[in-house]
Design an enzyme around this catalytic site. Structure first.
Site, PDB file in Angstrom:
ATOM      1  N   CYS A  42       1.047  -1.293  -0.504  1.00  9.73           N
ATOM      2  CA  CYS A  42       0.191   0.063  -0.389  1.00  9.73           C
ATOM      3  C   CYS A  42       0.634   1.322   0.426  1.00  9.73           C
ATOM      4  O   CYS A  42       1.713   1.154   0.318  1.00  9.73           O
ATOM      5  CB  CYS A  42      -1.122   0.036   1.115  1.00  9.73           C
ATOM      6  N   ARG A  93      -3.157  -1.650   5.115  1.00  8.71           N
ATOM      7  CA  ARG A  93      -3.973  -2.053   4.324  1.00  8.71           C
ATOM      8  C   ARG A  93      -2.957  -3.135   4.501  1.00  8.71           C
ATOM      9  O   ARG A  93      -3.040  -3.999   4.352  1.00  8.71           O
ATOM     10  CB  ARG A  93      -4.644  -1.075   3.399  1.00  8.71           C
ATOM     11  N   ASP A 101      -8.454   3.092   1.122  1.00 13.01           N
ATOM     12  CA  ASP A 101      -7.807   3.242   2.382  1.00 13.01           C
ATOM     13  C   ASP A 101      -8.366   3.856   3.525  1.00 13.01           C
ATOM     14  O   ASP A 101      -8.840   5.134   3.349  1.00 13.01           O
ATOM     15  CB  ASP A 101      -6.684   4.298   2.236  1.00 13.01           C
TER      16      ASP A 101
END
Length: 184
Positions: free
Chosen positions: A26, A32, A143
């Site tokens: 990420c 994440r 996100d």
């Protein structure tokens, strides 16, 4: 006897080398990707494939190198039995493109960053994690950083689904008919 057989077949033990290496990516390696790494590692162990599969996570940006994952991500994961306390943020390294068999991006923006850096001979390793999802139709893992705890819960739901299917994919496509060791 089982330990000897597993050793001869390369299915376990301290000297076993992973046959498949997966990197989750990420932007900052804060929310994440470390969550995906943790969930995937858990699913791999549940499937009895721990010695055969290695995973890690990294960020396309170096904002959080050396930092623990986001506290909200850790708290949500902890409620479901996942421990993220040993993870620390790191930046994607040039060697990662050669070292890993699958490099899985959480979203298109990070995929574009990876594609710009990835040598052409390793481009086939780049994939979107949500390609493996069965229950979710979103192409990207959103996100949750600027949102509420609920966003982290949704992300964890998505990652559990995708990682479960990813384990099955790896077992079928990369490990052939390797059976999971029976004594976990």
């Amino acid at each position: 006897m089982r330990a000897l057989l597993r050793s001869v077949l390369g299915l376990g033990g301290a000297d076993a080398q992973p046959r498949v290496k997966v990197l989750f990516v990420c932007m900052g390696n804060l929310c994440r990707s470390p969550t995906a790494e943790t969930v995937f590692r858990h699913k791999v162990r549940e499937a009895g494939l721990g010695p055969l599969v290695h995973c890690a996570s990294a960020g396309t940006h170096d904002f959080h190198v050396g930092s623990l994952p986001d506290g909200r991500a850790r708290a949500v994961a902890q409620k479901r039995g996942y421990d993220m306390s040993k993870l620390r943020g790191r930046h994607v390294a040039d060697e990662d493109f050669e070292r890993y068999d699958l490099i899985l991006s959480m979203d298109r923006q990070n995929m574009e960053s990876l594609e710009k850096r990835c040598p052409s001979e390793h481009r086939d390793k780049l994939r979107m994690l949500m390609e493996f999802s069965r229950r979710n139709t979103l192409a990207e893992v959103p996100d949750p950083y600027y949102g509420s705890v609920k966003g982290f819960e949704i992300v964890l739901d998505m990652l559990e689904d995708a990682c479960e299917s990813l384990v099955e994919y790896i077992r079928e496509r990369h490990l052939g008919d390797t059976e999971a060791p029976t004594d976990r």
